[in-house]
Structures are given as C-alpha cells and as structure tokens.
Design a protein around this motif. Structure first.
Motif, PDB file in Angstrom:
ATOM      1  N   GLN A  81       9.219 -15.032  -6.087  1.00 11.57           N
ATOM      2  CA  GLN A  81       8.408 -13.755  -6.241  1.00 11.57           C
ATOM      3  C   GLN A  81       8.436 -13.455  -7.611  1.00 11.57           C
ATOM      4  OE1 GLN A  81       9.883 -10.875  -3.344  1.00 11.57           O
ATOM      5  NE2 GLN A  81       8.580  -9.430  -4.284  1.00 11.57           N
ATOM      6  N   VAL A  82       7.323 -12.928  -8.222  1.00 12.90           N
ATOM      7  CA  VAL A  82       6.916 -12.318  -9.557  1.00 12.90           C
ATOM      8  C   VAL A  82       6.887 -10.856  -9.295  1.00 12.90           C
ATOM      9  CG1 VAL A  82       5.572 -12.548 -11.653  1.00 12.90           C
ATOM     10  CG2 VAL A  82       6.405 -14.758 -10.480  1.00 12.90           C
ATOM     11  N   ARG A 117      -0.515 -12.582  -9.496  1.00 12.38           N
ATOM     12  CA  ARG A 117       0.825 -12.715  -9.060  1.00 12.38           C
ATOM     13  C   ARG A 117       0.863 -14.095  -8.310  1.00 12.38           C
ATOM     14  NH1 ARG A 117       3.104  -7.513  -6.510  1.00 12.38           N
ATOM     15  NH2 ARG A 117       5.119  -8.794  -6.418  1.00 12.38           N
ATOM     16  N   SER A 118       0.102 -14.722  -7.508  1.00 15.54           N
ATOM     17  CA  SER A 118      -0.007 -15.778  -6.812  1.00 15.54           C
ATOM     18  C   SER A 118      -0.097 -17.024  -7.856  1.00 15.54           C
ATOM     19  CB  SER A 118      -1.152 -16.041  -5.885  1.00 15.54           C
ATOM     20  OG  SER A 118      -1.285 -15.322  -4.818  1.00 15.54           O
ATOM     21  N   LYS A 119      -0.634 -16.864  -9.095  1.00 12.35           N
ATOM     22  CA  LYS A 119      -0.853 -17.918 -10.231  1.00 12.35           C
ATOM     23  C   LYS A 119       0.615 -17.760 -10.772  1.00 12.35           C
ATOM     24  CE  LYS A 119      -3.274 -19.044 -14.312  1.00 12.35           C
ATOM     25  NZ  LYS A 119      -4.416 -18.647 -15.111  1.00 12.35           N
ATOM     26  N   ALA A 120       1.121 -16.800 -10.886  1.00  9.69           N
ATOM     27  CA  ALA A 120       2.376 -16.569 -11.855  1.00  9.69           C
ATOM     28  C   ALA A 120       3.403 -17.264 -10.901  1.00  9.69           C
ATOM     29  CB  ALA A 120       2.743 -15.003 -12.345  1.00  9.69           C
ATOM     30  N   GLU A 121       3.443 -16.815  -9.644  1.00  8.22           N
ATOM     31  CA  GLU A 121       4.314 -17.490  -8.654  1.00  8.22           C
ATOM     32  C   GLU A 121       4.374 -19.022  -8.647  1.00  8.22           C
ATOM     33  OE1 GLU A 121       3.905 -14.842  -5.259  1.00  8.22           O
ATOM     34  OE2 GLU A 121       5.046 -13.499  -6.052  1.00  8.22           O
ATOM     35  N   ALA A 122       3.194 -19.330  -8.717  1.00  7.62           N
ATOM     36  CA  ALA A 122       3.039 -21.075  -8.639  1.00  7.62           C
ATOM     37  C   ALA A 122       3.584 -21.532  -9.927  1.00  7.62           C
ATOM     38  CB  ALA A 122       1.604 -21.440  -8.450  1.00  7.62           C
ATOM     39  N   GLU A 123       3.308 -20.817 -11.275  1.00  8.89           N
ATOM     40  CA  GLU A 123       3.745 -21.326 -12.376  1.00  8.89           C
ATOM     41  C   GLU A 123       5.321 -21.287 -12.522  1.00  8.89           C
ATOM     42  OE1 GLU A 123       3.873 -18.989 -16.377  1.00  8.89           O
ATOM     43  OE2 GLU A 123       1.866 -19.744 -16.128  1.00  8.89           O
ATOM     44  N   LEU A 124       5.991 -20.318 -11.794  1.00  9.23           N
ATOM     45  CA  LEU A 124       7.479 -20.179 -11.735  1.00  9.23           C
ATOM     46  C   LEU A 124       7.965 -21.101 -10.865  1.00  9.23           C
ATOM     47  CD1 LEU A 124       9.960 -18.751 -12.476  1.00  9.23           C
ATOM     48  CD2 LEU A 124       9.520 -16.956 -10.881  1.00  9.23           C
ATOM     49  N   ARG A 125       7.265 -21.412  -9.607  1.00 11.51           N
ATOM     50  CA  ARG A 125       7.774 -22.527  -8.993  1.00 11.51           C
ATOM     51  C   ARG A 125       7.715 -23.900  -9.666  1.00 11.51           C
ATOM     52  NH1 ARG A 125       8.466 -22.778  -3.445  1.00 11.51           N
ATOM     53  NH2 ARG A 125       7.165 -20.932  -3.092  1.00 11.51           N
ATOM     54  N   GLY A 169       0.615  -1.271  -0.082  1.00 12.91           N
ATOM     55  CA  GLY A 169      -0.003   0.001  -0.081  1.00 12.91           C
ATOM     56  C   GLY A 169       0.779   1.389  -0.088  1.00 12.91           C
ATOM     57  N   GLN A 170       1.980   1.135  -0.411  1.00 13.18           N
ATOM     58  CA  GLN A 170       2.947   2.278  -0.354  1.00 13.18           C
ATOM     59  C   GLN A 170       3.107   2.945  -1.924  1.00 13.18           C
ATOM     60  OE1 GLN A 170       6.664   0.720   1.353  1.00 13.18           O
ATOM     61  NE2 GLN A 170       5.627   0.690   3.386  1.00 13.18           N
ATOM     62  N   GLY A 171       3.795   3.908  -2.260  1.00 15.56           N
ATOM     63  CA  GLY A 171       4.318   4.323  -3.338  1.00 15.56           C
ATOM     64  C   GLY A 171       3.302   5.131  -4.244  1.00 15.56           C
ATOM     65  N   GLY A 172       2.075   5.094  -3.454  1.00 17.21           N
ATOM     66  CA  GLY A 172       0.936   5.966  -4.368  1.00 17.21           C
ATOM     67  C   GLY A 172       0.394   5.626  -5.403  1.00 17.21           C
ATOM     68  N   ALA A 173       0.498   4.010  -5.684  1.00 20.87           N
ATOM     69  CA  ALA A 173      -0.260   3.447  -6.748  1.00 20.87           C
ATOM     70  C   ALA A 173      -0.993   2.223  -6.080  1.00 20.87           C
ATOM     71  CB  ALA A 173       1.108   2.407  -7.449  1.00 20.87           C
ATOM     72  N   THR A 174      -1.945   1.899  -6.822  1.00 24.38           N
ATOM     73  CA  THR A 174      -3.035   0.710  -6.425  1.00 24.38           C
ATOM     74  C   THR A 174      -2.615  -0.621  -7.042  1.00 24.38           C
ATOM     75  OG1 THR A 174      -4.337   1.047  -8.678  1.00 24.38           O
ATOM     76  CG2 THR A 174      -4.722   2.583  -6.476  1.00 24.38           C
ATOM     77  N   ALA A 175      -3.191  -1.639  -6.657  1.00 26.21           N
ATOM     78  CA  ALA A 175      -2.850  -2.798  -6.861  1.00 26.21           C
ATOM     79  C   ALA A 175      -3.317  -3.148  -8.362  1.00 26.21           C
ATOM     80  CB  ALA A 175      -3.427  -4.006  -6.107  1.00 26.21           C
ATOM     81  N   GLU A 176      -4.328  -2.249  -8.843  1.00 18.71           N
ATOM     82  CA  GLU A 176      -4.399  -2.320 -10.298  1.00 18.71           C
ATOM     83  C   GLU A 176      -3.500  -1.883 -11.181  1.00 18.71           C
ATOM     84  OE1 GLU A 176      -7.670  -2.741  -7.960  1.00 18.71           O
ATOM     85  OE2 GLU A 176      -6.847  -0.743  -8.139  1.00 18.71           O
ATOM     86  N   ALA A 177      -2.530  -1.108 -10.838  1.00 17.71           N
ATOM     87  CA  ALA A 177      -1.296  -0.858 -11.863  1.00 17.71           C
ATOM     88  C   ALA A 177      -0.518  -1.961 -12.222  1.00 17.71           C
ATOM     89  CB  ALA A 177      -0.511   0.302 -10.968  1.00 17.71           C
ATOM     90  N   GLY A 178      -0.536  -2.965 -11.553  1.00 15.07           N
ATOM     91  CA  GLY A 178       0.044  -4.242 -11.753  1.00 15.07           C
ATOM     92  C   GLY A 178      -0.890  -5.464 -12.008  1.00 15.07           C
ATOM     93  N   LYS A 179      -0.465  -6.444 -11.750  1.00 18.26           N
ATOM     94  CA  LYS A 179      -1.252  -7.796 -11.782  1.00 18.26           C
ATOM     95  C   LYS A 179      -1.939  -7.789 -10.249  1.00 18.26           C
ATOM     96  CE  LYS A 179       0.144  -9.747 -15.656  1.00 18.26           C
ATOM     97  NZ  LYS A 179      -0.684 -10.303 -16.596  1.00 18.26           N
ATOM     98  N   SER A 180      -3.019  -8.279 -10.234  1.00 18.77           N
ATOM     99  CA  SER A 180      -3.759  -8.612  -8.904  1.00 18.77           C
ATOM    100  C   SER A 180      -3.025  -9.659  -8.151  1.00 18.77           C
ATOM    101  CB  SER A 180      -5.102  -9.093  -9.337  1.00 18.77           C
ATOM    102  OG  SER A 180      -5.137 -10.491  -9.740  1.00 18.77           O
ATOM    103  N   THR A 181      -3.451  -9.496  -6.942  1.00 17.48           N
ATOM    104  CA  THR A 181      -2.652 -10.656  -6.105  1.00 17.48           C
ATOM    105  C   THR A 181      -2.840 -11.962  -6.541  1.00 17.48           C
ATOM    106  OG1 THR A 181      -3.152  -9.055  -4.233  1.00 17.48           O
ATOM    107  CG2 THR A 181      -2.649 -11.325  -3.632  1.00 17.48           C
ATOM    108  N   SER A 182      -4.127 -12.415  -7.019  1.00 17.93           N
ATOM    109  CA  SER A 182      -4.358 -13.879  -7.595  1.00 17.93           C
ATOM    110  C   SER A 182      -3.766 -14.196  -8.867  1.00 17.93           C
ATOM    111  CB  SER A 182      -5.849 -13.941  -7.595  1.00 17.93           C
ATOM    112  OG  SER A 182      -6.336 -12.884  -8.574  1.00 17.93           O
TER     113      SER A 182
END
Length: 168
Positions: free
Chosen positions: A111-112, A38-46, A23-36
């Motif tokens: 981490q992705v 990123r979780s999916k991408a991290e599972a794929e990378l693992r 919640g820092q940096g003045g940006a919202t989660a919508e600026a990047g991938k959603s938490t889900s």
C-alpha cells in the motif's frame, strides 16, 4: 526523532488515503494521487521489494544494504534493533554469511499513501541455513516493511520480521 515523525506521518497518510479512497473525510481523490497513480506506485514498490529479496538471495551485501534508507532500521527477532547504516550492514553481513543460506521473501500486501512518498509491504519469508551440525534448518515467518521515496527511489525505513515457528 525523524523516524518517529515519519512513522506517525505514514500512519496518518495511509489512514487519510484510505478515507479518500472510500469517499470519506470530505476530500476528493484529486487531493492525492489518482487511483491509477497509486496502483502504479504500488506495483513499483512491490517490484522493489522483490528486487531486494533477489539481491539477498544472491548474497550480495552491497546491493541488499542499498535498499535501506540511510536512517533505516532493522528489527530482527531476538536481537537489538539495528538503528544506523553500519549496524544494518553488519546484520546483513552476518545473515547472508550463514552457512547453507537460502533466503526469499514475497510481499502479499502493498500500500502506498496518497502522497506517493510513503508506503508499506507485508508478506512472508523463508530462510534456510545449516545448524551447528551442518543440517539444514528452515524458518518461515512474516514481515512488515515501511518504505519512503528518496531521490525518486523506494528505500526501506523500517524492516521487521518474526518467525511463525513456535519457540521450543
């Protein structure tokens, strides 16, 4: 130059992604991938990292080398960096050809970046091979891999590892 820029970009994106997640940096989660996402991408990378370990464990040189990006590098201990596909392949041929080889690694941290295009894995490895007298010798250590998406697939940009066993 591309590798240096990519590493800087990875660090920046990972820090930016962490700031957004906190919640820092003045940006919202919508600026990047959603938490889900990123979780999916991290599972794929693992899963990709585990598949790479399985390919090496089978001593399948072609499958093992295929996990590396074309401009990827291997930073093995006690030898010069392998900075192109041919040198990376030679390193894998030599490693997977060791007598009595058993190799395995497991990611403990994945981490992705918020973009979903860069990530890293770090974890532990075990490598056993026979010494000059045919006696098995086991090395244990840690590794850090930097990954990028290439045509929708994770490919390793930089693979570095080091032993936990003290030098004699």
């Amino acid at each position: 130059m591309t590798t240096k820029i990519t590493r800087w970009t990875l660090g920046f994106l990972l820090m930016t992604g962490a700031a957004v997640a906190c919640g820092q940096g003045g940006a919202t989660a919508e600026a990047g991938k959603s938490t889900s996402d990123r979780s999916k991408a991290e599972a794929e990378l693992r899963a990709t990292d585990l598949a790479w370990s399985a390919a090496a464990s089978r001593k399948d040189v072609d499958a093992t080398v295929a996990f590396m990006a074309n401009d990827g590098e291997t930073l093995a201990p006690n030898e010069p960096a392998a900075k192109d596909k041919a040198a990376v392949r030679t390193g894998w041929v030599n490693l997977l050809g060791l007598p009595g080889l058993a190799i395995d690694w497991r990611p403990l941290r994945v981490q992705v970046a918020a973009s979903g295009e860069l990530g890293f894995t770090s974890g532990i490895y075990t490598l056993t091979s026979n010494d000059a007298n045919g006696k098995p010798v086991t090395d244990r250590g840690k590794y850090l891999e930097v990954w990028t998406k290439v045509d929708g697939q994770w490919r390793c940009l930089s693979d570095a590892y080091s032993s936990d066993i003290p030098l004699p």
